[in-house]
Design a protein around this motif. Sequence first.
Motif, PDB file in Angstrom:
ATOM      1  N   PHE A  15      33.223  23.955  84.960  1.00 25.15           N
ATOM      2  CA  PHE A  15      33.348  24.131  83.511  1.00 25.15           C
ATOM      3  C   PHE A  15      31.982  24.152  82.840  1.00 25.15           C
ATOM      4  CE2 PHE A  15      33.318  22.193  79.298  1.00 25.15           C
ATOM      5  CZ  PHE A  15      34.109  23.095  78.598  1.00 25.15           C
ATOM      6  N   LEU A  16      31.098  23.201  83.223  1.00 16.43           N
ATOM      7  CA  LEU A  16      29.776  23.145  82.595  1.00 16.43           C
ATOM      8  C   LEU A  16      29.004  24.429  82.835  1.00 16.43           C
ATOM      9  CD1 LEU A  16      27.627  21.555  81.069  1.00 16.43           C
ATOM     10  CD2 LEU A  16      26.885  20.578  83.242  1.00 16.43           C
ATOM     11  N   LEU A  17      29.045  24.956  84.058  1.00 13.40           N
ATOM     12  CA  LEU A  17      28.351  26.200  84.356  1.00 13.40           C
ATOM     13  C   LEU A  17      28.926  27.356  83.544  1.00 13.40           C
ATOM     14  CD1 LEU A  17      26.386  27.934  85.991  1.00 13.40           C
ATOM     15  CD2 LEU A  17      28.123  28.063  87.796  1.00 13.40           C
ATOM     16  N   SER A  18      30.254  27.484  83.515  1.00 12.94           N
ATOM     17  CA  SER A  18      30.894  28.584  82.788  1.00 12.94           C
ATOM     18  C   SER A  18      30.636  28.480  81.292  1.00 12.94           C
ATOM     19  CB  SER A  18      32.403  28.575  83.056  1.00 12.94           C
ATOM     20  OG  SER A  18      32.676  28.648  84.440  1.00 12.94           O
ATOM     21  N   ALA A  19      30.777  27.264  80.749  1.00 13.96           N
ATOM     22  CA  ALA A  19      30.581  27.082  79.312  1.00 13.96           C
ATOM     23  C   ALA A  19      29.125  27.320  78.914  1.00 13.96           C
ATOM     24  CB  ALA A  19      31.015  25.673  78.914  1.00 13.96           C
ATOM     25  N   THR A  20      28.189  26.924  79.759  1.00 13.44           N
ATOM     26  CA  THR A  20      26.770  27.148  79.450  1.00 13.44           C
ATOM     27  C   THR A  20      26.443  28.634  79.469  1.00 13.44           C
ATOM     28  OG1 THR A  20      26.224  25.006  80.440  1.00 13.44           O
ATOM     29  CG2 THR A  20      24.411  26.535  80.083  1.00 13.44           C
ATOM     30  N   CYS A  21      26.996  29.368  80.417  1.00 22.36           N
ATOM     31  CA  CYS A  21      26.795  30.817  80.448  1.00 22.36           C
ATOM     32  C   CYS A  21      27.417  31.475  79.221  1.00 22.36           C
ATOM     33  CB  CYS A  21      27.401  31.406  81.725  1.00 22.36           C
ATOM     34  SG  CYS A  21      26.523  30.936  83.231  1.00 22.36           S
ATOM     35  N   ALA A  22      28.601  30.987  78.810  1.00 25.09           N
ATOM     36  CA  ALA A  22      29.230  31.511  77.598  1.00 25.09           C
ATOM     37  C   ALA A  22      28.383  31.191  76.368  1.00 25.09           C
ATOM     38  CB  ALA A  22      30.630  30.930  77.447  1.00 25.09           C
ATOM     39  N   LEU A  23      27.796  29.993  76.334  1.00 25.23           N
ATOM     40  CA  LEU A  23      26.923  29.614  75.222  1.00 25.23           C
ATOM     41  C   LEU A  23      25.678  30.486  75.193  1.00 25.23           C
ATOM     42  CD1 LEU A  23      26.594  27.514  72.929  1.00 25.23           C
ATOM     43  CD2 LEU A  23      25.305  26.111  74.543  1.00 25.23           C
ATOM     44  N   LEU A  24      25.181  30.857  76.365  1.00 23.32           N
ATOM     45  CA  LEU A  24      24.027  31.759  76.450  1.00 23.32           C
ATOM     46  C   LEU A  24      24.339  33.093  75.798  1.00 23.32           C
ATOM     47  CD1 LEU A  24      21.267  32.668  77.584  1.00 23.32           C
ATOM     48  CD2 LEU A  24      22.427  33.175  79.737  1.00 23.32           C
ATOM     49  N   LEU A  25      25.515  33.637  76.075  1.00 24.90           N
ATOM     50  CA  LEU A  25      25.912  34.920  75.475  1.00 24.90           C
ATOM     51  C   LEU A  25      26.177  34.760  73.985  1.00 24.90           C
ATOM     52  CD1 LEU A  25      28.309  36.219  78.279  1.00 24.90           C
ATOM     53  CD2 LEU A  25      25.965  36.951  77.810  1.00 24.90           C
ATOM     54  N   THR A  26      26.792  33.633  73.601  1.00 24.12           N
ATOM     55  CA  THR A  26      27.080  33.394  72.181  1.00 24.12           C
ATOM     56  C   THR A  26      25.799  33.312  71.374  1.00 24.12           C
ATOM     57  OG1 THR A  26      29.079  32.168  72.803  1.00 24.12           O
ATOM     58  CG2 THR A  26      28.246  31.845  70.564  1.00 24.12           C
ATOM     59  N   ASP A  27      24.791  32.687  71.941  1.00 19.70           N
ATOM     60  CA  ASP A  27      23.530  32.506  71.230  1.00 19.70           C
ATOM     61  C   ASP A  27      22.854  33.840  70.897  1.00 19.70           C
ATOM     62  OD1 ASP A  27      21.292  30.773  70.298  1.00 19.70           O
ATOM     63  OD2 ASP A  27      20.220  31.745  71.939  1.00 19.70           O
ATOM     64  N   LEU A  28      23.133  34.861  71.703  1.00 17.46           N
ATOM     65  CA  LEU A  28      22.529  36.178  71.459  1.00 17.46           C
ATOM     66  C   LEU A  28      23.016  36.796  70.155  1.00 17.46           C
ATOM     67  CD1 LEU A  28      22.776  37.703  75.054  1.00 17.46           C
ATOM     68  CD2 LEU A  28      20.735  36.805  73.923  1.00 17.46           C
ATOM     69  N   PHE A  29      24.223  36.417  69.722  1.00 18.26           N
ATOM     70  CA  PHE A  29      24.834  37.064  68.556  1.00 18.26           C
ATOM     71  C   PHE A  29      24.894  36.157  67.336  1.00 18.26           C
ATOM     72  CE2 PHE A  29      26.641  38.910  72.415  1.00 18.26           C
ATOM     73  CZ  PHE A  29      26.356  40.258  72.218  1.00 18.26           C
ATOM     74  N   PHE A 109      16.689  25.664  74.068  1.00 23.01           N
ATOM     75  CA  PHE A 109      16.602  24.224  74.301  1.00 23.01           C
ATOM     76  C   PHE A 109      17.921  23.687  74.846  1.00 23.01           C
ATOM     77  CE2 PHE A 109      17.519  19.953  72.624  1.00 23.01           C
ATOM     78  CZ  PHE A 109      16.530  19.226  73.258  1.00 23.01           C
ATOM     79  N   TYR A 110      19.012  24.037  74.209  1.00 26.36           N
ATOM     80  CA  TYR A 110      20.321  23.537  74.625  1.00 26.36           C
ATOM     81  C   TYR A 110      20.713  24.093  75.990  1.00 26.36           C
ATOM     82  CZ  TYR A 110      20.704  21.860  69.862  1.00 26.36           C
ATOM     83  OH  TYR A 110      20.477  21.188  68.684  1.00 26.36           O
ATOM     84  N   LEU A 111      20.391  25.347  76.228  1.00 29.07           N
ATOM     85  CA  LEU A 111      20.748  25.957  77.513  1.00 29.07           C
ATOM     86  C   LEU A 111      19.976  25.325  78.659  1.00 29.07           C
ATOM     87  CD1 LEU A 111      20.767  29.657  76.265  1.00 29.07           C
ATOM     88  CD2 LEU A 111      22.774  28.315  76.920  1.00 29.07           C
ATOM     89  N   LEU A 112      18.687  25.099  78.454  1.00 29.63           N
ATOM     90  CA  LEU A 112      17.879  24.491  79.515  1.00 29.63           C
ATOM     91  C   LEU A 112      18.325  23.059  79.812  1.00 29.63           C
ATOM     92  CD1 LEU A 112      14.332  25.812  78.506  1.00 29.63           C
ATOM     93  CD2 LEU A 112      15.588  26.373  80.601  1.00 29.63           C
ATOM     94  N   VAL A 113      18.658  22.315  78.764  1.00 28.53           N
ATOM     95  CA  VAL A 113      19.120  20.934  78.968  1.00 28.53           C
ATOM     96  C   VAL A 113      20.447  20.925  79.719  1.00 28.53           C
ATOM     97  CG1 VAL A 113      19.956  18.861  77.800  1.00 28.53           C
ATOM     98  CG2 VAL A 113      17.869  19.974  77.001  1.00 28.53           C
ATOM     99  N   LEU A 114      21.360  21.837  79.375  1.00 27.64           N
ATOM    100  CA  LEU A 114      22.661  21.881  80.055  1.00 27.64           C
ATOM    101  C   LEU A 114      22.513  22.326  81.507  1.00 27.64           C
ATOM    102  CD1 LEU A 114      24.933  23.358  77.229  1.00 27.64           C
ATOM    103  CD2 LEU A 114      24.897  21.015  78.087  1.00 27.64           C
ATOM    104  N   PHE A 115      21.629  23.270  81.766  1.00 24.43           N
ATOM    105  CA  PHE A 115      21.392  23.657  83.173  1.00 24.43           C
ATOM    106  C   PHE A 115      20.740  22.508  83.945  1.00 24.43           C
ATOM    107  CE2 PHE A 115      21.662  28.263  81.885  1.00 24.43           C
ATOM    108  CZ  PHE A 115      22.737  28.560  82.709  1.00 24.43           C
ATOM    109  N   ALA A 116      19.834  21.781  83.286  1.00 22.73           N
ATOM    110  CA  ALA A 116      19.243  20.603  83.933  1.00 22.73           C
ATOM    111  C   ALA A 116      20.319  19.567  84.237  1.00 22.73           C
ATOM    112  CB  ALA A 116      18.164  20.001  83.032  1.00 22.73           C
TER     113      ALA A 116
END
Length: 484
Positions: A15-29, A109-116
Amino acid sequence: MITSADFLPLLPEIFLLSATCALLLTDLFISPSRRGLVHFLALAILAVTAILTLRGVPGVDLPVRVLSGSFQRDGAGDLLKLFAYLATALTFVYARPYLKDRGLFKGEFYLLVLFALLGMMLMMSAGTLIVAYLGLELLALSSYALVALDRDNRRATEAAVKYFVLGALASGMLLYGLSMLYGATGTVDIARLYEAASALQGEDRTLLLFGVVFVVVGIGFKFGAAPFHMWLPDVYQGAPTAMTLFIGSAPKLAALGLAYRLFDNAVGGIDMNWQVTLAWLAALSLVLGNLIAIMQTNLKRMLAYSTVSHVGFLFLGLANGTPEGYAAAALYAICYALMATGSFAAIILLARQGFEAEEISDYRGLFRTHPWFALMILLLMFSLAGVPPLFGFWAKLAVISAAIDAGLLWLAILALVFAVIGAFYYLRVVKVMFFDPPSDDVRIEPQADVQLRWVFSANALAMLVLGLFWSPLMEMCLRAFGAA
């Protein structure tokens, strides 16, 4: 054969991996004016991940090993993960106003922390040496990028380069040590490695012991233990405070999880030399960390050397090498993560554009201008110093007791002596706040983030509450590590 049921224990990670990837795409828009949405989405991701961790694995009793033994879900990993989520959530709350003031409030910042955080979760649940190393590198690479996030800050860039170079060296040593373990035993599976290592003789056993030495060096660097602490002061001081807050708290829980997997599950009991090595690393960390911290005038640098000394205390539990010792070390890691987030949040609370509040003298007379926050910082400093009845006192007592139980009386006495010495530099901060005349720079902006104020107060008061009611948490640690 791998089935869909094998992925149920990995649900929090998936879930964390999927949600972080979704957040990455959301941040673009998302436009910069609506960047706050990323902040709340990141907190929501952490909340859901915590719920999935608390639910356990439906219909399956823990511990459980899946994916050919490469991933193991147990109480120890889940306990450390839950407090890693808490430290990460505190990081998000504390960092938001700091990042906004400096033009760093970005989705990266949020994406890097979540991947960490994902890397930390893999370290805590690694079933093979490969998964442990992959988790470690995911955490390390994300941390390097976090330190260098402020590209216009020369100090941050210099800190990131130092962190990367020394981190790569330590990762290489750890990988070399893991390869020796594989070469000696012929397996990367942590459970099988223990069984294979028990039967080794001659040259193969010598190779195994060399591998253990390199593993201890690699883990010592990740903790920041002396003499592998050379990266810590420069990175803590040079990195933006919001980044220092994160790398100085939650990763300590992950390092403990990795140490537990490798020392207890892989090589525990095979040879006692690694415990003696940890004991000497603890002694060196206690001595160097406390003595050098006394000489510091920069608060972030002082907290960096303080971290070295706290790692020494944590190693007292690890050197015990029993479930009780690991439980005591876990309690100390949890305590330190909460104290570290609060201590760096105190810097963020007083910092503003053009004033970083990094010097101890910047806190002169804080009690006269903001008595409540001066009292909150006092609770944090006293807890770091181990003053009863605060949480830090009981955490220190637990690891010192573990050292005595392991027959390391000399180390327990050394820890007591340097706990008293270390109290000096924490009391110096308190003295500056309560007894020095106030400075014009010592003020908290009226428009300071309300969420930051409330959460910081709760964080500091938790040191008192957990100090008064620490037994339930200790019992949780004992159960998680199989000591009860």
